[in-house]
Design a protein around this motif. Sequence first.
Motif, PDB file in Angstrom:
ATOM      1  N   TRP A   1      64.252  38.560  59.056  1.00  0.00           N
ATOM      2  CA  TRP A   1      63.031  38.988  59.735  1.00  0.00           C
ATOM      3  C   TRP A   1      62.788  38.152  60.984  1.00  0.00           C
ATOM      4  CZ3 TRP A   1      61.131  43.445  58.351  1.00  0.00           C
ATOM      5  CH2 TRP A   1      61.254  43.888  57.038  1.00  0.00           C
TER       6      TRP A   1
ATOM      7  N   TYR B   1      57.468  44.635  58.700  1.00  0.00           N
ATOM      8  CA  TYR B   1      57.454  43.245  58.220  1.00  0.00           C
ATOM      9  C   TYR B   1      56.354  43.066  57.176  1.00  0.00           C
ATOM     10  CZ  TYR B   1      57.404  38.122  58.482  1.00  0.00           C
ATOM     11  OH  TYR B   1      57.467  36.783  58.179  1.00  0.00           O
ATOM     12  N   GLY B   2      55.196  43.636  57.433  1.00  0.00           N
ATOM     13  CA  GLY B   2      54.085  43.551  56.483  1.00  0.00           C
ATOM     14  C   GLY B   2      54.425  44.239  55.170  1.00  0.00           C
TER      15      GLY B   2
ATOM     16  N   SER C   1      56.734  42.123  53.347  1.00  0.00           N
ATOM     17  CA  SER C   1      56.027  40.980  52.766  1.00  0.00           C
ATOM     18  C   SER C   1      55.364  41.354  51.446  1.00  0.00           C
ATOM     19  CB  SER C   1      54.967  40.461  53.745  1.00  0.00           C
ATOM     20  OG  SER C   1      55.568  39.970  54.912  1.00  0.00           O
TER      21      SER C   1
ATOM     22  N   MET D   1      58.107  41.449  48.976  1.00  0.00           N
ATOM     23  CA  MET D   1      58.562  40.091  48.656  1.00  0.00           C
ATOM     24  C   MET D   1      57.611  39.367  47.717  1.00  0.00           C
ATOM     25  SD  MET D   1      60.558  38.122  51.725  1.00  0.00           S
ATOM     26  CE  MET D   1      59.558  36.713  51.665  1.00  0.00           C
TER      27      MET D   1
ATOM     28  N   ALA E   1      55.852  32.376  47.679  1.00  0.00           N
ATOM     29  CA  ALA E   1      55.498  31.625  48.891  1.00  0.00           C
ATOM     30  C   ALA E   1      55.230  30.175  48.522  1.00  0.00           C
ATOM     31  CB  ALA E   1      54.277  32.243  49.556  1.00  0.00           C
TER      32      ALA E   1
ATOM     33  N   TYR F   1      49.282  32.794  55.361  1.00  0.00           N
ATOM     34  CA  TYR F   1      50.366  33.707  55.716  1.00  0.00           C
ATOM     35  C   TYR F   1      49.810  35.063  56.153  1.00  0.00           C
ATOM     36  CZ  TYR F   1      54.525  36.602  55.241  1.00  0.00           C
ATOM     37  OH  TYR F   1      55.553  37.474  55.486  1.00  0.00           O
ATOM     38  N   TRP F   2      48.912  35.633  55.341  1.00  0.00           N
ATOM     39  CA  TRP F   2      48.354  36.939  55.656  1.00  0.00           C
ATOM     40  C   TRP F   2      47.444  36.873  56.875  1.00  0.00           C
ATOM     41  CZ3 TRP F   2      50.516  41.200  54.264  1.00  0.00           C
ATOM     42  CH2 TRP F   2      51.323  41.196  53.135  1.00  0.00           C
TER      43      TRP F   2
ATOM     44  N   LEU G   1      49.816  37.124  59.713  1.00  0.00           N
ATOM     45  CA  LEU G   1      50.348  38.480  59.834  1.00  0.00           C
ATOM     46  C   LEU G   1      49.322  39.430  60.438  1.00  0.00           C
ATOM     47  CD1 LEU G   1      52.639  40.452  59.454  1.00  0.00           C
ATOM     48  CD2 LEU G   1      51.910  40.767  57.094  1.00  0.00           C
TER      49      LEU G   1
ATOM     50  N   MET H   1      55.160  32.149  60.075  1.00  0.00           N
ATOM     51  CA  MET H   1      55.082  32.822  58.771  1.00  0.00           C
ATOM     52  C   MET H   1      56.312  32.494  57.926  1.00  0.00           C
ATOM     53  SD  MET H   1      53.353  36.512  59.578  1.00  0.00           S
ATOM     54  CE  MET H   1      54.141  36.868  61.126  1.00  0.00           C
ATOM     55  N   ASN H   2      57.485  32.424  58.559  1.00  0.00           N
ATOM     56  CA  ASN H   2      58.705  32.053  57.860  1.00  0.00           C
ATOM     57  C   ASN H   2      58.564  30.649  57.285  1.00  0.00           C
ATOM     58  OD1 ASN H   2      61.648  30.858  57.909  1.00  0.00           O
ATOM     59  ND2 ASN H   2      61.919  33.078  57.971  1.00  0.00           N
TER      60      ASN H   2
ATOM     61  N   TRP I   1      56.162  30.633  54.289  1.00  0.00           N
ATOM     62  CA  TRP I   1      56.692  31.278  53.093  1.00  0.00           C
ATOM     63  C   TRP I   1      57.738  30.406  52.406  1.00  0.00           C
ATOM     64  CZ3 TRP I   1      54.769  35.709  51.092  1.00  0.00           C
ATOM     65  CH2 TRP I   1      55.440  36.220  49.967  1.00  0.00           C
TER      66      TRP I   1
END
Length: 123
Positions: free
Chosen positions: A8, A51-52, A55, A58, A65, A72-73, A76, A116-117, A120
């Motif tokens: 991503w 991506y969302g 997520s 995931m 996470a 994180y959210w 995003l 975000m990476n 997580w």
Amino acid sequence: MLWGYDGWFWASVVLGTLSCLVCVVQAMRGRAPSDLTQGSVLLLEAFLVVYGLGSIVMMFVGPEASGSVLEYWGYLLTALIIPAGTFIWSLVERSSWSNWVLAATGPTIIVMVYRMNFIWYYQ
């Protein structure tokens, strides 16, 4: 994961860099926002929507996470607002300066996805 970053992140680097280059070239040519520049930003927005969704998947089937899920959210949702806002800006302000605003979207999204990476996997 390549050098500690997932696919991503690398997709955001490619898309964000291409979008930035397209917008900078058009801005340097003195062009008003066009389908090319606005489309490149809409492509970033579409990437972030996917991506969302990735997520969400995931959260249930991937690694948990290591950082704050709320943070994180927040990143995003903020990242989703940026391309939409710059796109609206380019619809309202039809000068070449809008291409500079659109150009800033690519690097901003790269940094947001990097963060975000990090949240997580490493925080």
